[in-house]
Design an enzyme around this catalytic site. Structure first.
Site, mmCIF file in Angstrom:
data_model
loop_
_atom_site.group_PDB
_atom_site.id
_atom_site.type_symbol
_atom_site.label_atom_id
_atom_site.label_comp_id
_atom_site.label_asym_id
_atom_site.label_seq_id
_atom_site.Cartn_x
_atom_site.Cartn_y
_atom_site.Cartn_z
ATOM 1 N N ALA A 27 54.421 -55.138 -21.991
ATOM 2 C CA ALA A 27 53.377 -53.880 -21.715
ATOM 3 C C ALA A 27 53.122 -53.279 -23.024
ATOM 4 O O ALA A 27 53.760 -53.616 -23.892
ATOM 5 C CB ALA A 27 53.805 -52.904 -20.841
ATOM 6 N N TYR A 29 53.199 -54.776 -27.183
ATOM 7 C CA TYR A 29 54.189 -55.428 -28.120
ATOM 8 C C TYR A 29 53.893 -57.130 -27.767
ATOM 9 O O TYR A 29 52.833 -57.429 -27.255
ATOM 10 C CB TYR A 29 55.444 -54.930 -27.515
ATOM 11 C CG TYR A 29 55.691 -53.465 -27.903
ATOM 12 C CD1 TYR A 29 56.128 -53.171 -29.165
ATOM 13 C CD2 TYR A 29 55.481 -52.419 -26.737
ATOM 14 C CE1 TYR A 29 55.846 -51.705 -29.547
ATOM 15 C CE2 TYR A 29 55.650 -51.094 -27.185
ATOM 16 C CZ TYR A 29 55.985 -50.836 -28.666
ATOM 17 O OH TYR A 29 55.955 -49.512 -28.872
ATOM 18 N N HIS A 37 59.699 -56.751 -21.671
ATOM 19 C CA HIS A 37 58.579 -55.726 -22.105
ATOM 20 C C HIS A 37 57.333 -56.476 -22.559
ATOM 21 O O HIS A 37 57.273 -57.133 -23.582
ATOM 22 C CB HIS A 37 59.123 -55.061 -23.359
ATOM 23 C CG HIS A 37 58.427 -53.671 -23.420
ATOM 24 N ND1 HIS A 37 57.042 -53.453 -22.946
ATOM 25 C CD2 HIS A 37 58.632 -52.637 -24.258
ATOM 26 C CE1 HIS A 37 56.674 -52.321 -23.448
ATOM 27 N NE2 HIS A 37 57.507 -51.823 -24.167
ATOM 28 N N PRO A 70 62.267 -47.631 -18.904
ATOM 29 C CA PRO A 70 62.722 -47.930 -20.366
ATOM 30 C C PRO A 70 62.179 -47.030 -21.151
ATOM 31 O O PRO A 70 60.920 -46.503 -21.236
ATOM 32 C CB PRO A 70 62.117 -49.056 -20.608
ATOM 33 C CG PRO A 70 61.170 -49.511 -19.676
ATOM 34 C CD PRO A 70 61.388 -48.813 -18.268
ATOM 35 N N MET A 71 63.023 -46.383 -22.021
ATOM 36 C CA MET A 71 62.490 -45.300 -22.961
ATOM 37 C C MET A 71 63.190 -45.490 -24.334
ATOM 38 O O MET A 71 64.571 -45.232 -24.331
ATOM 39 C CB MET A 71 62.642 -43.856 -22.599
ATOM 40 C CG MET A 71 61.530 -43.428 -21.613
ATOM 41 S SD MET A 71 61.671 -41.932 -20.861
ATOM 42 C CE MET A 71 62.984 -41.938 -19.920
ATOM 43 N N GLN A 85 65.826 -53.903 -21.072
ATOM 44 C CA GLN A 85 64.765 -54.358 -21.286
ATOM 45 C C GLN A 85 64.695 -55.131 -22.769
ATOM 46 O O GLN A 85 65.102 -54.547 -23.662
ATOM 47 C CB GLN A 85 63.859 -53.135 -21.384
ATOM 48 C CG GLN A 85 62.300 -53.699 -21.551
ATOM 49 C CD GLN A 85 61.321 -52.621 -21.949
ATOM 50 O OE1 GLN A 85 61.466 -51.885 -22.657
ATOM 51 N NE2 GLN A 85 60.125 -52.557 -21.120
ATOM 52 N N GLY A 106 59.517 -41.972 -16.362
ATOM 53 C CA GLY A 106 60.033 -42.062 -17.860
ATOM 54 C C GLY A 106 60.323 -40.612 -18.227
ATOM 55 O O GLY A 106 61.611 -40.050 -18.135
ATOM 56 N N GLY A 131 53.028 -41.648 -14.885
ATOM 57 C CA GLY A 131 52.173 -40.465 -14.606
ATOM 58 C C GLY A 131 52.679 -39.886 -12.993
ATOM 59 O O GLY A 131 51.918 -38.863 -12.542
#
Ligand SMILES: Cc1cc2nc3c(=O)[nH]c(=O)nc-3n(C[C@H](O)[C@H](O)[C@H](O)COP(=O)(O)O)c2cc1C
Length: 359
Positions: A175, A178, A173, A22-23, A97, A316, A295
């Site tokens: 993470a 939030y 979401h 998700p971005m 998301q 991402g 990563g």
């Protein structure tokens, strides 16, 4: 390559084990409506086995940043239908998301209303991107029990709206600091009622929301993204394992599609008690399919799948600049580099104009 093999997610078969993470790209209208450019953006990336959309605000109260999309009114739902239709035309699977930013917002972008949070504790040492530039965080308003119950319902309604908009499922979401992550954190949640004060109470909000999402979207159609070892946005726990392992065990009891687990993205030198390997520590506890994030390269993603804890790797920033990422992995081709200046806001530049490999 395992990354290119089909994988079963819930009741669906994904064409590969590569998910688009998700971005937020901040290209919706001021009213949170996604536009034609966003339809194209996702369509360009439909070779991913799974697309997880940018964070989508579940209510007006949920908004934290300008030009982020919503899914709480009919116009927003209609606009998302164009995205899901065009992605489905290409045989792809797309999850929405669901986002409530809690204290990670500013009254400038909330019609003058203060952000809300489990406790009245503002984020220190960071600033927030607003429609009027970077601003210090405000002290959020502590939520009452009634307001918490209302937010749980808002998540359920947003999930129903996502189903109506044609999404295959939804992801909570929880993470990166939030609202759900704020409830899970000892530094952000100092409540003394049933939503704070103990591991079980701090987990309560997330578990209530997840049950509500399952009720709304159905079995095998709900995922959750967590980041047990990320302290960004002033999120800390004295013992992340003590907080998150019982959470994952409780999630195991729900009929979910997946657990989307982030590695620590920041140095942990000042937090020596934090586990260094999130997949090993937390991924192994999950009985649901694990999507590993943060990563990864082509090689480290493949190596993670070989280990067997995660079945899908989400990417991402590589997907920002490489709409055809799976093809590039297949051919071991060079990757375009993302342009940081056009990550958030603006138009097609840095959004839909990254080049595909030439045939
Ligand atoms: C521009 C940008 C926007 C992001 N917005 C979100 C978001 O809305 N929701 C979310 O869960 N993570 C968001 N993230 C985090 C990514 O989903 C992912 O966790 C992170 O980029 C690490 O993966 P990577 O190393 O493959 O980029 C965002 C990341 C980037 C680069």
């Amino acid at each position: 390559m395992k990354l290119l093999e089909k994988v079963t997610l819930g009741k669906q078969t994904l064409k590969n084990a590569i998910a688009m993470a998700p971005m937020t790209r901040s290209r919706a209208t001021a009213d949170g409506i996604v536009q034609e450019l966003t339809v194209l953006y996702y369509k360009q990336r439909a070779s991913a086995g799974l697309i997880i959309t940018e964070g989508i605000n579940i209510s007006e109260q949920a908004i934290g940043s300008p030009y982020t999309p919503g899914i709480y009114n009919q116009e927003q739902i209609e606009a998302w239908k164009k995205v899901t239709r065009s992605v489905h035309d290409d045989g792809d699977v797309i999850y929405a998301q669901l986002w409530h930013t809690g204290r990670v917002g500013h009254s400038i972008d909330k019609n003058g209303n203060l952000p809300v949070a489990p406790s009245a504790i503002g984020i220190q040492g960071q600033q927030h991107y607003t429609a009027q530039g970077m601003q210090d965080y405000e002290t959020p308003q502590e939520l009452s029990i009634e307001e918490i119950k209302k937010i749980v319902k808002d998540y359920g309604q947003a999930a129903k709206n996502a189903v109506a908009a044609g999404f295959d499922g939804v992801e909570l979401h929880a993470a990166f600091g939030y609202l759900p992550n704020q409830f899970l954190s000892e530094s952000a949640n100092k409540r003394t009622d049933e939503y704070g004060g103990s591991v079980e109470n701090r987990n309560r909000f997330v578990l209530e929301v997840m049950q509500e999402l399952v009720n709304a979207a159905g079995s095998d159609k709900v995922g959750i993204k967590i980041s047990p070892t990320i302290y960004y946005n002033n999120i800390e726990n004295s013992d992340p394992e003590a907080q998150f392992k019982p959470l994952i065990e409780a999630l195991n009891e729900l009929p979910l599609a997946y657990l989307h687990l982030m590695n620590g993205m920041f140095p942990l030198d000042h937090l020596p008690h934090y586990p260094k390997d999130a997949m090993e520590t937390f991924g192994k506890v999950s009985r649901h399919l694990v999507i590993a994030n943060a990563g990864y390269t082509r090689e480290t993603g493949e190596a993670e799948l070989e280990k067997g804890i995660a079945k899908i790797i989400s990417y991402g920033s590589p997907f920002v600049a490489n709409p055809d990422l799976p093809k590039r992995f297949e051919l071991n081709a060079a990757l375009n580099q993302p342009d940081l200046a056009t990550m958030y806001g603006g138009g097609e530049k840095g959004y839909t104009d990254y080049p595909f490999l030439e045939n």
